[in-house]
Design an enzyme around this catalytic site. Structure first.
Site, mmCIF file in Angstrom:
data_model
loop_
_atom_site.group_PDB
_atom_site.id
_atom_site.type_symbol
_atom_site.label_atom_id
_atom_site.label_comp_id
_atom_site.label_asym_id
_atom_site.label_seq_id
_atom_site.Cartn_x
_atom_site.Cartn_y
_atom_site.Cartn_z
ATOM 1 N N SER A 134 70.379 2.481 9.286
ATOM 2 C CA SER A 134 71.208 3.505 9.333
ATOM 3 C C SER A 134 70.557 4.842 8.708
ATOM 4 O O SER A 134 69.439 4.765 8.021
ATOM 5 C CB SER A 134 72.267 3.308 8.005
ATOM 6 O OG SER A 134 72.994 4.343 7.511
ATOM 7 N N TYR A 159 74.365 0.685 -0.108
ATOM 8 C CA TYR A 159 74.420 0.451 1.234
ATOM 9 C C TYR A 159 73.043 0.902 1.954
ATOM 10 O O TYR A 159 72.380 0.048 2.782
ATOM 11 C CB TYR A 159 75.540 1.197 1.889
ATOM 12 C CG TYR A 159 75.585 1.010 3.490
ATOM 13 C CD1 TYR A 159 75.780 0.209 4.111
ATOM 14 C CD2 TYR A 159 75.283 2.410 4.072
ATOM 15 C CE1 TYR A 159 75.656 0.133 5.809
ATOM 16 C CE2 TYR A 159 75.358 2.560 5.366
ATOM 17 C CZ TYR A 159 75.329 1.582 6.243
ATOM 18 O OH TYR A 159 75.450 1.363 7.429
#
Length: 330
Positions: A134, A159
């Protein structure tokens, strides 16, 4: 794609990117077996995930397994039974803000689950593992555009930390066991069948419902919005190109973004124009875990594959709103 590569495993196939990729692979390789895996959890509306799966059931070469990544025995059995030659690992607990509310879900899915994927690849001898990282790994980096050569040791959300750990784990398995692995750092993916927890989707829901939209950092944010078809095109081009060993390790990292950050307020204006309703705007300070700007350096991926994103934000949002109207009938 070689003749022997006849089984492709896509994890997260009920998810946004996994759904679109699986549709494309089913059409592109009708003689291959496309295996899908998802636990269809309730992080967002499971009905949307089930509707995606219903679409995927139409091609005859797709098989679905309802399975949790963290189920070690189930994952071992899946790899032994299906023996995939290519694996695209997209399943993960997503979302920056939710990682503050429910950190355990991120470790279970993104760390334990990813270990089970790596172990499956190790014992099956896959030809190529592509896995989702990501743009969040860049944290509060201010040097732009973000390059895969940049240091990414300062994540600002759990995350992001799990995604960075995935890159380290994949590198280690590539080094130890020779697994050809490619990490893909995705940048703000949007489009039809998208994720309802994403800002553009929530804005659309609230505008149609006559509710105010929450705009963080008082609207002063930039995102490298990347249309779903462009993301899928990048993955498809990388799939038959396992990385060559560098210092004995066949591991590579690439950004997949639009290479063109857009102002958040511009995105909102485009959405308003598409919907034909002016939003009531609720301006708020920056949220914990958020970053001011994202901007992908795409040169390495373009050099390797010739891929360049081609969908403008205006066109992409038009396609999203058309799908939204068809699906939700607001």
């Amino acid at each position: 794609m070689t003749a022997k590569t006849n089984t492709i495993l896509v994890t997260g196939t009920a998810g946004f990117i996994g759904f679109h990729l699986t549709l494309r692979l089913s059409a592109l390789y009708p003689d291959s077996r496309i295996i899908g895996l998802d636990n269809v959890n309730a992080y967002y509306d499971p009905k949307l995930k089930e509707a995606r799966l219903a679409e995927l059931a139409k091609p005859g070469n797709f098989t679905f397994h309802r399975l949790d990544l963290a189920d070690r025995e189930g994952m071992e059995k899946l790899f032994k039974t299906e023996k995939p030659k290519l694996v695209v690992h997209l399943a993960a607990q997503a979302g920056v803000r939710y990682s503050i509310e429910n950190p355990h879900a991120y470790i279970d899915s993104n760390v334990v689950g990813f270990l089970n994927i790596l172990e499956g690849c190790r014992h099956t001898g896959v030809d190529h593992l592509l896995y989702a990282s990501s743009s969040s790994v860049y944290g509060a980096n201010t040097k732009v555009p973000f390059s895969t050569d940049d240091h990414v040791d300062n994540p600002v959300s759990l995350y992001a930390a799990t995604k960075k750990s995935n890159e380290l784990m994949a590198y280690t398995y590539s080094h130890l066991y020779g697994i050809p692995a490619t990490g893909l750092r995705f940048f703000t993916v949007y489009g039809p069948w998208g994720r309802p927890d994403m800002a553009y989707f929530k804005f659309t829901q609230n505008i149609y419902a006559g509710k105010p939209i929450d705009i963080y950092n008082f609207g002063d944010m930039k995102r490298d919005f990347t249309y779903i078809d462009d993301i899928v095109e990048g993955i498809v081009r990388l799939l038959p190109l396992p990385p060559k060993p560098e210092n004995g390790t066949p591991h590579a990292l690439y950004n997949i973004g639009n290479n063109q950050p857009e102002d958040l307020m511009k995105m909102i204006s485009l959405l308003e124009n598409e919907i034909g309703i002016k939003a009531e705007r609720n301006l708020l300070p920056m949220q914990p875990g958020d970053v001011y700007s994202t901007y992908a350096d795409m040169d390495p991926l373009t050099k390797l594959t010739g891929f360049k994103p081609s969908t403008s934000l205006k066109d992409g949002l038009h396609k999203f709103v058309e799908w939204y109207k068809t699906y939700y009938k607001p």
